[in-house]
Design a protein around this motif. Structure first.
Motif, short mmCIF file in Angstrom:
data_model
loop_
_atom_site.label_atom_id
_atom_site.label_comp_id
_atom_site.label_asym_id
_atom_site.label_seq_id
_atom_site.Cartn_x
_atom_site.Cartn_y
_atom_site.Cartn_z
N TYR A 118 72.85 -40.54 126.58
CA TYR A 118 74.04 -39.75 126.94
C TYR A 118 75.16 -39.96 125.93
O TYR A 118 75.67 -41.07 125.77
N ASP A 153 78.84 -39.15 125.16
CA ASP A 153 80.07 -38.65 125.76
C ASP A 153 81.27 -39.40 125.20
O ASP A 153 81.14 -40.12 124.20
N TYR A 168 72.20 -35.61 127.08
CA TYR A 168 73.51 -35.01 127.38
C TYR A 168 74.45 -35.15 126.18
O TYR A 168 74.44 -36.18 125.51
N ILE A 169 75.26 -34.12 125.96
CA ILE A 169 76.32 -34.22 124.94
C ILE A 169 77.57 -33.52 125.45
O ILE A 169 77.50 -32.46 126.08
N SER A 170 78.73 -34.13 125.21
CA SER A 170 80.00 -33.47 125.54
C SER A 170 80.77 -33.25 124.24
O SER A 170 80.28 -33.57 123.15
N SER A 171 82.00 -32.73 124.34
CA SER A 171 82.77 -32.39 123.14
C SER A 171 83.05 -33.62 122.28
O SER A 171 83.23 -33.50 121.07
N ALA A 172 83.06 -34.81 122.90
CA ALA A 172 83.29 -36.03 122.12
C ALA A 172 82.17 -36.21 121.10
O ALA A 172 82.40 -36.64 119.97
N LYS A 213 69.28 -27.09 126.90
CA LYS A 213 70.52 -27.55 127.53
C LYS A 213 71.53 -28.04 126.47
O LYS A 213 72.71 -27.71 126.50
N ILE A 272 75.24 -26.05 124.55
CA ILE A 272 76.59 -26.59 124.35
C ILE A 272 77.05 -26.33 122.92
O ILE A 272 78.19 -25.90 122.68
#
Lengths: 113, 138
Positions: free
Chosen positions: A22, A24, A55-59, A86, A90
């Motif tokens: 993950y 993040d 999972y990846i977020s904008s960070a 997925k 993003i």
């Protein structure tokens, strides 16, 4: 606690980072450290394999933005591969495929250099 | 309104995984597809990250309350937290062509949050209570 692990290998002249888990705002500092370490070793040709990333977020996206220019200015690049739908979704939502070369397979990404 | 769930977390990025797990569990119980689930999860993650970094400035004595429920065909998440008002709906999305041309860094959390959801609402009640509502039509 969800984990984030980075493995590194070198194939020909290309450094390959395999991301797992993950990515993040809590874990993105680890990826920054990995890129800093590659810069110290003057590795500018980089492939990032997302095959095991959940999972990846904008960070996480921010880390790639922070290093792409430096790599390109040094005759290198950051090429991305192995994304699940997925994860690709993003990147795609913000138009990242315009700036980054994203391919399916690691070998293909390496051969782009 | 049905199936109301709520969690409270300390304002720390180490708790983002808890938040994602909470939302994911709820989405799974509704049989949402993977992409939709991930869009909801990421928008809540980005909202919490912004609150932790900018509103609470990494002070983990602060609390974020996250409530989720389903009403009609809408998945609704409400975040309640104390601090100075900042309305993300008023922040304009960056021009991504310029963003990439200038190799900019940061500022993508709110655009991701907006693109992932159908509607976002923000209210501030004096002196310091904020409420951010994220809505996804499912």
């Amino acid at each position: 606690m969800e984990e984030f692990i980075i493995s590194e290998k070198k194939i020909n002249n290309v450094a390959v980072l395999l991301l797992e888990g993950y990515l993040d705002a809590h874990t993105s500092g680890e990826l920054e450290k990995a890129f800093e370490s590659l810069l110290t070793k003057e590795n500018h040709k980089i492939v990032v394999n997302f095959e095991k990333l959940s999972y990846i977020s904008s960070a996480g996206l921010g880390v790639f933005m922070a290093y792409i220019e430096t790599m390109r200015n040094n005759s290198g690049d950051i090429k991305l591969c192995g994304m699940s739908d997925k994860i690709y979704n993003i990147f795609d939502m913000l138009g990242f495929p315009v700036l980054f070369e994203i391919v399916k397979l690691e070998e293909e990404a390496i051969s782009k250099f | 309104m049905e199936e109301n769930d709520k969690i409270l977390i300390k304002s720390s990025t180490s708790n983002l995984s808890l938040v994602r797990g909470f939302i994911e569990h709820k989405a799974k119980s509704l049989n949402l597809d993977l992409l939709t689930t991930n869009q909801i999860v990421i928008s809540v993650d980005e909202a919490c990250t912004n609150i932790i970094k900018h509103t609470h400035k990494f002070n983990d004595n602060q609390i974020i309350e996250i409530e989720s429920f389903l009403t009609d065909n809408k998945f609704i998440i409400i975040l309640k937290y104390k601090g100075e008002a900042f309305d993300p709906t008023k922040k304009q999305n960056p021009d991504m062509n310029e963003y990439f041309a200038k190799y900019k860094v940061g500022g993508l959390g709110i655009p991701l949050m907006k693109k992932s959801m159908d509607k976002i609402e923000f209210t501030h009640t004096k002196p310091d209570l904020n409420s951010l509502t994220l809505i996804k039509v499912i």
